[in-house]
Design a protein around this motif. Structure first.
Motif, mmCIF file in Angstrom:
data_model
loop_
_atom_site.group_PDB
_atom_site.id
_atom_site.type_symbol
_atom_site.label_atom_id
_atom_site.label_comp_id
_atom_site.label_asym_id
_atom_site.label_seq_id
_atom_site.Cartn_x
_atom_site.Cartn_y
_atom_site.Cartn_z
ATOM 1 N N GLY A 27 7.635 13.691 4.315
ATOM 2 C CA GLY A 27 6.619 13.913 5.333
ATOM 3 C C GLY A 27 5.642 15.005 4.922
ATOM 4 N N PRO A 28 4.670 15.274 5.791
ATOM 5 C CA PRO A 28 4.380 14.573 7.048
ATOM 6 C C PRO A 28 3.567 13.299 6.798
ATOM 7 N N GLY A 29 3.947 12.242 7.456
ATOM 8 C CA GLY A 29 3.213 10.984 7.333
ATOM 9 C C GLY A 29 3.162 10.440 5.936
ATOM 10 N N GLY A 30 4.207 10.712 5.125
ATOM 11 C CA GLY A 30 4.245 10.201 3.762
ATOM 12 C C GLY A 30 3.392 10.950 2.777
ATOM 13 N N LYS A 31 2.866 12.123 3.158
ATOM 14 C CA LYS A 31 1.966 12.878 2.282
ATOM 15 C C LYS A 31 2.689 13.473 1.070
ATOM 16 N N THR A 32 4.013 13.596 1.132
ATOM 17 C CA THR A 32 4.777 14.097 -0.015
ATOM 18 C C THR A 32 5.826 13.084 -0.459
ATOM 19 N N GLN A 33 5.606 11.828 -0.151
ATOM 20 C CA GLN A 33 6.596 10.799 -0.482
ATOM 21 C C GLN A 33 6.414 10.355 -1.933
ATOM 22 N N LEU A 34 7.225 10.905 -2.811
ATOM 23 C CA LEU A 34 7.204 10.540 -4.220
ATOM 24 C C LEU A 34 7.838 9.163 -4.409
ATOM 25 N N PRO A 35 7.639 8.509 -5.558
ATOM 26 C CA PRO A 35 8.197 7.170 -5.766
ATOM 27 C C PRO A 35 9.701 7.087 -5.555
ATOM 28 N N MET A 36 10.454 8.088 -6.008
ATOM 29 C CA MET A 36 11.904 8.049 -5.823
ATOM 30 C C MET A 36 12.287 8.188 -4.358
ATOM 31 N N ASP B 20 0.821 -1.214 0.000
ATOM 32 C CA ASP B 20 0.000 0.000 0.000
ATOM 33 C C ASP B 20 0.853 1.262 0.000
ATOM 34 N N LEU B 21 2.026 1.219 0.640
ATOM 35 C CA LEU B 21 2.902 2.390 0.667
ATOM 36 C C LEU B 21 3.433 2.714 -0.730
ATOM 37 N N PHE B 22 3.718 1.662 -1.503
ATOM 38 C CA PHE B 22 4.179 1.888 -2.877
ATOM 39 C C PHE B 22 3.091 2.548 -3.706
ATOM 40 N N TRP B 23 1.869 2.025 -3.635
ATOM 41 C CA TRP B 23 0.785 2.593 -4.425
ATOM 42 C C TRP B 23 0.453 4.007 -3.968
ATOM 43 N N SER B 24 0.575 4.257 -2.666
ATOM 44 C CA SER B 24 0.356 5.608 -2.172
ATOM 45 C C SER B 24 1.390 6.574 -2.741
ATOM 46 N N SER B 25 2.662 6.160 -2.743
ATOM 47 C CA SER B 25 3.708 7.023 -3.296
ATOM 48 C C SER B 25 3.518 7.216 -4.798
ATOM 49 N N PHE B 26 3.045 6.181 -5.484
ATOM 50 C CA PHE B 26 2.823 6.281 -6.929
ATOM 51 C C PHE B 26 1.702 7.284 -7.225
ATOM 52 N N LYS B 27 0.627 7.225 -6.436
ATOM 53 C CA LYS B 27 -0.483 8.173 -6.632
ATOM 54 C C LYS B 27 -0.026 9.601 -6.320
ATOM 55 N N ILE B 28 0.736 9.752 -5.236
ATOM 56 C CA ILE B 28 1.244 11.081 -4.891
ATOM 57 C C ILE B 28 2.165 11.590 -5.996
ATOM 58 N N GLY B 29 2.979 10.687 -6.558
ATOM 59 C CA GLY B 29 3.860 11.071 -7.656
ATOM 60 C C GLY B 29 3.078 11.543 -8.871
ATOM 61 N N LEU B 30 1.958 10.868 -9.174
ATOM 62 C CA LEU B 30 1.132 11.296 -10.304
ATOM 63 C C LEU B 30 0.495 12.655 -10.043
ATOM 64 N N VAL B 31 -0.028 12.852 -8.826
ATOM 65 C CA VAL B 31 -0.631 14.146 -8.485
ATOM 66 C C VAL B 31 0.420 15.246 -8.583
ATOM 67 N N LEU C 82 1.575 18.967 0.543
ATOM 68 C CA LEU C 82 1.756 18.675 -0.880
ATOM 69 C C LEU C 82 1.498 19.905 -1.753
ATOM 70 N N PRO C 83 0.407 20.673 -1.545
ATOM 71 C CA PRO C 83 0.262 21.907 -2.334
ATOM 72 C C PRO C 83 1.422 22.875 -2.152
ATOM 73 N N ALA C 84 1.957 22.977 -0.928
ATOM 74 C CA ALA C 84 3.087 23.875 -0.697
ATOM 75 C C ALA C 84 4.313 23.427 -1.474
ATOM 76 N N VAL C 85 4.548 22.128 -1.529
ATOM 77 C CA VAL C 85 5.694 21.598 -2.273
ATOM 78 C C VAL C 85 5.470 21.763 -3.776
ATOM 79 N N ILE C 86 4.232 21.608 -4.232
ATOM 80 C CA ILE C 86 3.915 21.791 -5.653
ATOM 81 C C ILE C 86 4.241 23.215 -6.094
ATOM 82 N N VAL C 87 3.944 24.194 -5.239
ATOM 83 C CA VAL C 87 4.262 25.594 -5.558
ATOM 84 C C VAL C 87 5.762 25.746 -5.810
#
Length: 289
Positions: A236-245, A58-69, A154-159
């Protein structure tokens, strides 16, 4: 090719093979092993076991989805803002246009680590200029920890990602716009076409191949991002910005699962290869048109 040509190519081929192709092949192989950190730890070939584990991770798929977003958001915003800036910098008679073009390149000249440290200071919850500015104009009434909030990290990092990648996209689009023959726009203006109509009918068809190329490359680079986000949040926090790499890095260098991390790298190689095929096909269609 003749032997003489190969001799001339060797100085360029040897570093590529040793520093790029060799590590790539070894990394792909590690994905099929149980390689772990430590001295004298045996490494065994385990076939597709790592990939089967990835499918149920599940952590991999979560990072993959975050990476796509992350990749989609940064790429789209980069393009929209860069196109607007390129159109502005392409206006004849714009005051200080040369200075504006130089300033637009500043983020491009800065290393990702420096950018990450600078934006961490901007986002600092107590001494950051962002909180101070927003409070001074009445938008905020208390300090906000931009990089630690689950909803806003995540929005802050996207900026930051958008700000970092805008110069390259802007320069590319500006070069494409300057390649559009001016007489076409003048002819359209004489026919009564407004600014939007001239852009839609004259400029857009001319720059469309460049747009496809730069957005595809930006998506690949953004999806493969590591350094900037690592410095900002380390996932972080809690893997909310954890990209696949970042996920692969943590598995390899925090938990010592080299084989599992390499398997994730193998998946990323396939994803990037597919994106490159799309890019090359888009390039060939643009050349034929």
């Amino acid at each position: 090719m003749t032997p003489d040509v190969w001799v001339l190519l060797l100085p360029a081929l040897i570093p590529i093979v040793v520093l790029s192709l060799g590590p790539l092949i070894y990394g792909v192989y590690l994905g099929f092993t149980d390689a772990r950190a430590g001295l004298y730890v045996p490494t065994d070939f385990i076939g597709l076991a790592n990939f089967k584990e990835l499918v149920h991770d599940d952590l991999f798929w979560s990072s993959f989805k975050i990476g796509l977003v992350w990749a989609v958001s940064v790429t789209v915003l980069q393009f929209v803002l860069s196109l607007g800036l390129a159109l502005l910098l392409n206006v004849e008679g714009l005051r200080f246009r040369g200075l504006a073009r130089v300033l637009a390149l500043v983020p491009w000249a800065m290393p990702p680590v420096v950018i990450g440290i600078m934006w961490r200071l901007v986002y600092h919850p107590d001494a950051g200029i962002l909180n101070q500015t927003l409070q001074s104009v009445g938008v905020l009434h208390h300090n906000v920890d931009w990089l630690s909030g689950f909803a806003i990290a995540l929005p802050a990092v996207i900026v930051v990602g958008v700000w970092t990648g805008m110069p390259q996209t802007t320069v590319t689009l500006l070069a494409a716009l300057q390649g559009v023959p001016g007489e076409l726009g003048e002819a359209a203006a004489l026919d009564g076409a407004g600014a939007w109509a001239r852009f839609r009918v004259v400029s857009w068809p001319a720059i469309k191949p460049v747009v496809v190329s730069i957005t595809t490359l930006n998506f690949i680079w953004n999806f493969n991002e590591f350094g900037l986000v690592y410095v900002l949040t380390a996932g972080g926090p809690g893997g909310k910005t954890q990209l696949p790499m970042l996920f692969a890095y943590m598995e390899a260098f925090r938990y010592g699962h080299f084989g599992y991390a390499a398997a994730l790298g193998d998946v990323m190689v396939v994803v990037i290869a597919v994106l490159l095929v799309v890019y090359m096909r888009a390039q060939s269609r643009g050349e034929r048109s």
